[in-house]
Each structure stands twice: as structure tokens, then as C-alpha cells.
Design an enzyme around this catalytic site. Structure first.
Site, PDB file in Angstrom:
ATOM      1  N   ARG A 104       0.824  -1.221   0.000  1.00 21.32           N
ATOM      2  CA  ARG A 104       0.000   0.000   0.000  1.00 21.32           C
ATOM      3  C   ARG A 104       0.859   1.272   0.000  1.00 21.32           C
ATOM      4  NH1 ARG A 104      -2.161  -3.248  -1.374  1.00 21.32           N
ATOM      5  NH2 ARG A 104      -4.010  -4.347  -0.712  1.00 21.32           N
ATOM      6  N   SER A 144     -11.195   0.597   3.178  1.00 25.11           N
ATOM      7  CA  SER A 144     -10.426   0.336   4.406  1.00 25.11           C
ATOM      8  C   SER A 144      -9.877   1.659   4.920  1.00 25.11           C
ATOM      9  CB  SER A 144      -9.248  -0.591   4.113  1.00 25.11           C
ATOM     10  OG  SER A 144      -9.732  -1.784   3.553  1.00 25.11           O
ATOM     11  N   GLU A 177      -5.202   4.789   6.057  1.00 22.34           N
ATOM     12  CA  GLU A 177      -4.881   4.521   4.642  1.00 22.34           C
ATOM     13  C   GLU A 177      -5.169   5.729   3.730  1.00 22.34           C
ATOM     14  OE1 GLU A 177      -6.002   0.677   2.469  1.00 22.34           O
ATOM     15  OE2 GLU A 177      -6.986   2.225   1.285  1.00 22.34           O
TER      16      GLU A 177
HETATM   17  C1  LIG Z   1     -15.693   0.796  -0.911  1.00 20.70           C
HETATM   18  C2  LIG Z   1     -14.220   0.947  -1.190  1.00 20.70           C
HETATM   19  C3  LIG Z   1     -13.445  -0.195  -1.391  1.00 20.70           C
HETATM   20  C4  LIG Z   1     -12.076  -0.078  -1.658  1.00 20.70           C
HETATM   21  N1  LIG Z   1     -11.346  -1.228  -1.823  1.00 20.70           N
HETATM   22  C5  LIG Z   1     -10.007  -1.147  -2.036  1.00 20.70           C
HETATM   23  C6  LIG Z   1      -9.221  -2.337  -2.198  1.00 20.70           C
HETATM   24  O1  LIG Z   1      -9.729  -3.452  -2.186  1.00 20.70           O
HETATM   25  N2  LIG Z   1      -7.884  -2.180  -2.374  1.00 20.70           N
HETATM   26  C7  LIG Z   1      -7.272  -0.968  -2.417  1.00 20.70           C
HETATM   27  O2  LIG Z   1      -6.054  -0.917  -2.576  1.00 20.70           O
HETATM   28  N3  LIG Z   1      -7.989   0.180  -2.281  1.00 20.70           N
HETATM   29  C8  LIG Z   1      -9.342   0.112  -2.087  1.00 20.70           C
HETATM   30  N4  LIG Z   1     -10.073   1.266  -1.931  1.00 20.70           N
HETATM   31  C9  LIG Z   1      -9.394   2.560  -1.975  1.00 20.70           C
HETATM   32  C10 LIG Z   1      -9.479   3.261  -3.356  1.00 20.70           C
HETATM   33  O3  LIG Z   1     -10.557   2.786  -4.107  1.00 20.70           O
HETATM   34  C11 LIG Z   1      -8.207   3.091  -4.164  1.00 20.70           C
HETATM   35  O4  LIG Z   1      -7.118   3.603  -3.452  1.00 20.70           O
HETATM   36  C12 LIG Z   1      -8.287   3.776  -5.535  1.00 20.70           C
HETATM   37  O5  LIG Z   1      -7.141   3.516  -6.297  1.00 20.70           O
HETATM   38  C13 LIG Z   1      -8.446   5.282  -5.427  1.00 20.70           C
HETATM   39  O6  LIG Z   1      -8.742   5.767  -6.725  1.00 20.70           O
HETATM   40  P1  LIG Z   1      -9.338   7.209  -6.930  1.00 20.70           P
HETATM   41  O7  LIG Z   1      -9.342   7.489  -8.376  1.00 20.70           O
HETATM   42  O8  LIG Z   1     -10.653   7.313  -6.241  1.00 20.70           O
HETATM   43  O9  LIG Z   1      -8.252   8.091  -6.202  1.00 20.70           O
HETATM   44  P2  LIG Z   1      -8.489   9.363  -5.315  1.00 20.70           P
HETATM   45  O10 LIG Z   1      -9.181   8.955  -4.054  1.00 20.70           O
HETATM   46  O11 LIG Z   1      -9.118  10.434  -6.091  1.00 20.70           O
HETATM   47  O12 LIG Z   1      -6.978   9.744  -4.988  1.00 20.70           O
HETATM   48  C14 LIG Z   1      -6.205   8.914  -4.134  1.00 20.70           C
HETATM   49  C15 LIG Z   1      -4.794   9.467  -4.071  1.00 20.70           C
HETATM   50  O13 LIG Z   1      -4.189   9.325  -5.340  1.00 20.70           O
HETATM   51  C16 LIG Z   1      -3.808  10.592  -5.882  1.00 20.70           C
HETATM   52  N5  LIG Z   1      -4.111  10.507  -7.313  1.00 20.70           N
HETATM   53  C17 LIG Z   1      -5.278  10.121  -7.884  1.00 20.70           C
HETATM   54  N6  LIG Z   1      -5.147  10.092  -9.215  1.00 20.70           N
HETATM   55  C18 LIG Z   1      -3.882  10.492  -9.497  1.00 20.70           C
HETATM   56  C19 LIG Z   1      -3.140  10.676 -10.700  1.00 20.70           C
HETATM   57  N7  LIG Z   1      -3.678  10.443 -11.897  1.00 20.70           N
HETATM   58  N8  LIG Z   1      -1.856  11.110 -10.597  1.00 20.70           N
HETATM   59  C20 LIG Z   1      -1.287  11.354  -9.399  1.00 20.70           C
HETATM   60  N9  LIG Z   1      -1.945  11.206  -8.237  1.00 20.70           N
HETATM   61  C21 LIG Z   1      -3.219  10.764  -8.286  1.00 20.70           C
HETATM   62  C22 LIG Z   1      -4.615  11.612  -5.120  1.00 20.70           C
HETATM   63  O14 LIG Z   1      -3.928  12.863  -5.063  1.00 20.70           O
HETATM   64  C23 LIG Z   1      -4.727  10.971  -3.768  1.00 20.70           C
HETATM   65  O15 LIG Z   1      -3.566  11.219  -3.028  1.00 20.70           O
HETATM   66  C24 LIG Z   1     -11.464   1.195  -1.697  1.00 20.70           C
HETATM   67  C25 LIG Z   1     -12.245   2.348  -1.510  1.00 20.70           C
HETATM   68  C26 LIG Z   1     -13.616   2.228  -1.262  1.00 20.70           C
HETATM   69  C27 LIG Z   1     -14.448   3.460  -1.073  1.00 20.70           C
END
Ligand SMILES: Cc1cc2nc3c(=O)[nH]c(=O)nc-3n(C[C@H](O)[C@H](O)[C@H](O)COP(=O)(O)OP(=O)(O)OC[C@H]3O[C@@H](n4cnc5c(N)ncnc54)[C@H](O)[C@@H]3O)c2cc1C
Length: 339
Positions: A165, A239, A335
Site C-alpha cells: 500500500r 479500508s 490509509e
Molecule cells: C468501498 C471501497 C473499497 C475499496 N477497496 C479497495 C481495495 O480493495 N484495495 C485498495 O487498494 N484500495 C481500495 N479502496 C481505496 C481506493 O478505491 C483506491 O485507493 C483507488 O485507487 C483510489 O482511486 P481514486 O481514483 O478514487 O483516487 P483518489 O481517491 O481520487 O486519490 C487517491 C490518491 O491518489 C492521488 N491521485 C489520484 N489520481 C492520481 C493521478 N492520476 N496522478 C497522481 N496522483 C493521483 C490523489 O492525489 C490521492 O492522493 C477502496 C475504496 C472504497 C471506497
């Protein structure tokens, strides 16, 4: 490209908490991204990137800068041989749609990461993973805009500093690179058992003996349905805590007091302890603290049932963290990143 002002962040984050972003915009191409970044930099306006907002927490005071939502599309096969297919994916693509597409193409490598909300471009940030697969396993390289040098760079997997992570994008180079595409290599061979513990158990229970990417995807989606709340219905960031990582000496100290504590040895000799198990032992699972519900189905998840402020969330987080520290002498870590 429109730039909007004073936009409520809670409408863009799955936790549904947070004040206003001073400025917000969406970018749909590398060119738009470079232009908007250069403009903001020239005015000394700080930049924060979001994709789907499923792993970010905003504070009540909001963000005094520009929030850029990455919407860059793309799904392009760039090479293929007998055993693998290499695909370049735009950072703004919905991650689960990418997984579905790859599974429909009968490719294996990311099928266990089905149902994870958010965008493809965010997956390298915390080395997203689930059920035994993580993006570091399949990512060949990525393209990013470097805010320091104002240029596009290509980074190979080995340069991303992936670990559990974590990556350089969350640590040493946090905020420096904006990912515009990822390139992954997927296998044409069928997924092979043994699978991740809970996935294997489920497959055994259902007597599933044929393993295709499609079967693994559907099984994972089935398991996730009970364990993880749908962010469209129950606000959460998935998480809320990382699993605990302890040194060998600490694991040895804990074992006699908690013989049933699950511990998994990692490649570096340290041990991973499921934080959900620790929270359950404190008796907090299912409880409501300041409007935040510790999910009765998965103690790692905090569901925003009735909290309206970051303050309420922080108090709930701190109460859980302190209880675990007092009981086990383990410091757990949040996280989701904070703006
Ligand atoms: C119900 C639920 C279940 C989930 N299950 C999992 C799981 O099983 N495993 C897991 O690892 N995670 C899980 N997550 C966490 C999350 O979905 C992941 O971390 C996902 O990759 C975040 O994507 P996002 O586009 O929403 O990122 P955001 O939440 O918009 O951003 C997350 C971080 O990444 C940065 N970021 C986003 N896009 C970019 C980019 N293009 N370039 C540079 N920085 C960027 C942002 O600045 C921020 O720091 C879960 C979340 C939820 C709500």
C-alpha cells in the site's frame, strides 16, 4: 477548460466530508493538464489531484488551491505475443471497467482487483491491491507529468518504489507526479491456484474447480458485496486503516498473549497483522463513534453514517487508534491520504 470556484469537496469524495475547494477543474488530455498546471504554478496556486475521490479525506477548511480531476481516457493494446498482452490505459478510466474489459478479453493479472472504486491512474499511488493481486505485479511503466521539471516522464515499475500500500507517489515524491497513463502486462494463461486465503476458501465452499479470469472476477465481486459498502449508498473510503506491520521481535512478544492473532510473514522478515482483527478485539466493531460506524461486516471500514465534519471523523479515528495502541502497543496507520 472551465475552472470553477468554491466547490464543495464532499460532493467529489466518497467519504462525503470536507469543505470547499477554492478552484476545481477537469482535464481530459495531457495537453490540458500541462497547460492548467503551468498556469496554476505561475500564480503560485497549490495543486491537488483527484480521480474518483475514493481514497482522499478533506478537512473542514477545504483546500485553498486548485483541485484537478483527472479524466484522461484511453485503452490501447500496444503489443501482444503468445503469452501476454500489453495495454496502455488512460489515467482517468474507471478502474473496474478496465478490469472488466481485460476479463472479457480473457486476460489474467488484475481480475482479483475487481470492484475497487476509482480511476486507473490512482492505482500506483498506494499500490492498490486485493485478494492476492496488486498493481505492482502487472504494471510495466507509467507516464506522468512532473510538476518540478514541467515535463512528461516515463517511469518503469522499478522506479516506483512499490511496497505494501505504498509507492514513491505517497512518500518521497508525494505531490510531484501526475499520472496520465499506466501500461500493464496481462497474461493469456488461466489464473492458477492456490489463491489468496479468503478467496480460496470461498472457491472451495462453492466447489468451484475451474478458474478463468471471469470466474475469479465474479467470485471476488460476490465476496466484496458483503464485506465492502457501496460508496454510492454508504459513504466510506474503503479500508480506513492499513494492516499493521510489526518487526519480528514484536510479533514474538505478542504471540504468547494472543495465540490466535493472525500473523503473516512478509518477504522482508516483518509480520503483517490484520488491523480488522485488532479492532474486533477492542470490541469496537459495529459501534457508532461521532457519526462514524465501524462496519459490522468489516472492522477496517469506517462508514459515514451521520458525521458532517472532518473533526467527527478524526475523533472516531483517534479513539480506535489509541485503543489499539493501549491494548497491543501497535501504532496503526490511516490509509486514505488527506488534502
Ligand atoms: C468501498 C471501497 C473499497 C475499496 N477497496 C479497495 C481495495 O480493495 N484495495 C485498495 O487498494 N484500495 C481500495 N479502496 C481505496 C481506493 O478505491 C483506491 O485507493 C483507488 O485507487 C483510489 O482511486 P481514486 O481514483 O478514487 O483516487 P483518489 O481517491 O481520487 O486519490 C487517491 C490518491 O491518489 C492521488 N491521485 C489520484 N489520481 C492520481 C493521478 N492520476 N496522478 C497522481 N496522483 C493521483 C490523489 O492525489 C490521492 O492522493 C477502496 C475504496 C472504497 C471506497
Amino acid at each position: 477548460m472551465d475552472i470553477h470556484t468554491n466547490i464543495p469537496l464532499k460532493n467529489y469524495l466518497t467519504m462525503k466530508i470536507g469543505g470547499n475547494a477554492r478552484f476545481m477543474t477537469e482535464v481530459h488530455s495531457r495537453e490540458e493538464l500541462a497547460a492548467v498546471c503551468e498556469n496554476a504554478k505561475s500564480k503560485n496556486i497549490p495543486i491537488f489531484i483527484i480521480g474518483g475521490g475514493s481514497n482522499v479525506i478533506a478537512r473542514d477548511e477545504g483546500y485553498e488551491g486548485l483541485v484537478i480531476r483527472i479524466r484522461i481516457p484511453g485503452f490501447e493494446i500496444i503489443s501482444e505475443d503468445d503469452s501476454s498482452t500489453t495495454i496502455r490505459i488512460g489515467a482517468g478510466e474507471n478502474w473496474d471497467s478496465v478490469v472488466k474489459r481485460s476479463v472479457d478479453m480473457k486476460l489474467s493479472g488484475i481480475e482479483a482487483m475487481s470492484g475497487i472504486p476509482g480511476t486507473a491512474g490512482a492505482t500506483p499511488i498506494q499500490n492498490v491491491g486485493a485478494y492476492g493481486q496488486e498493481i505492482a505485479d502487472t504494471l510495466q511503466s507509467l507516464e506522468a507529468y512532473d510538476l518540478e521539471t514541467k515535463s512528461f516522464v516515463t517511469m518503469q515499475n522499478s522506479e516506483c518504489g512499490f511496497s505494501y500500500r505504498d509507492s514513491i507517489f505517497r512518500s518521497s515524491s508525494a505531490g510531484r507526479y501526475i499520472i496520465t497513463s499506466i501500461t500493464i502486462v496481462l497474461s493469456k494463461y488461466m489464473p492458477k491456484p492456490p489463491f489468496y486465503d479468503s478467496l480460496q476458501r470461498y472457491l472451495d465452499e462453492k466447489q468451484i474447480k475451474i478458474f478463468t479470469p471471469d470466474i475469479i472476477r465474479n467470485t471476488v465481486l460476490e465476496i466484496r458485496k458483503d464485506k465492502l459498502p457501496d460508496p454510492a449508498v454508504q459513504p466510506s473510503a474503503g479500508s480506513f486503516f492499513k494492516n499493521a506491520i510489526v518487526d519480528k521481535w514484536q510479533a514474538e512478544q505478542l504471540k504468547p498473549s494472543y495465540p490466535d492473532m493472525p500473523m503473516f510473514e512478509m518477504a522482508d522478515g516483518r509480520f503483517k497483522i490484520p488491523t480488522g482483527w485488532l479492532i474486533e478485539k477492542t470490541g469496537l466493531k459495529g459501534q457508532l463513534i461521532n457519526g462514524m460506524r465501524i462496519s459490522p461486516n468489516n472492522a477496517l471500514v469506517l462508514i459515514n453514517e451521520s458525521a458532517h465534519s472532518y473533526d467527527e471523523l478524526a475523533k472516531a479515528r483517534d479513539e480506535i487508534t489509541i485503543k489499539i495502541r493501549d491494548m497491543f502497543r501497535i501504532q496503526i496507520e490511516q490509509e486514505p491520504l488527506e488534502m
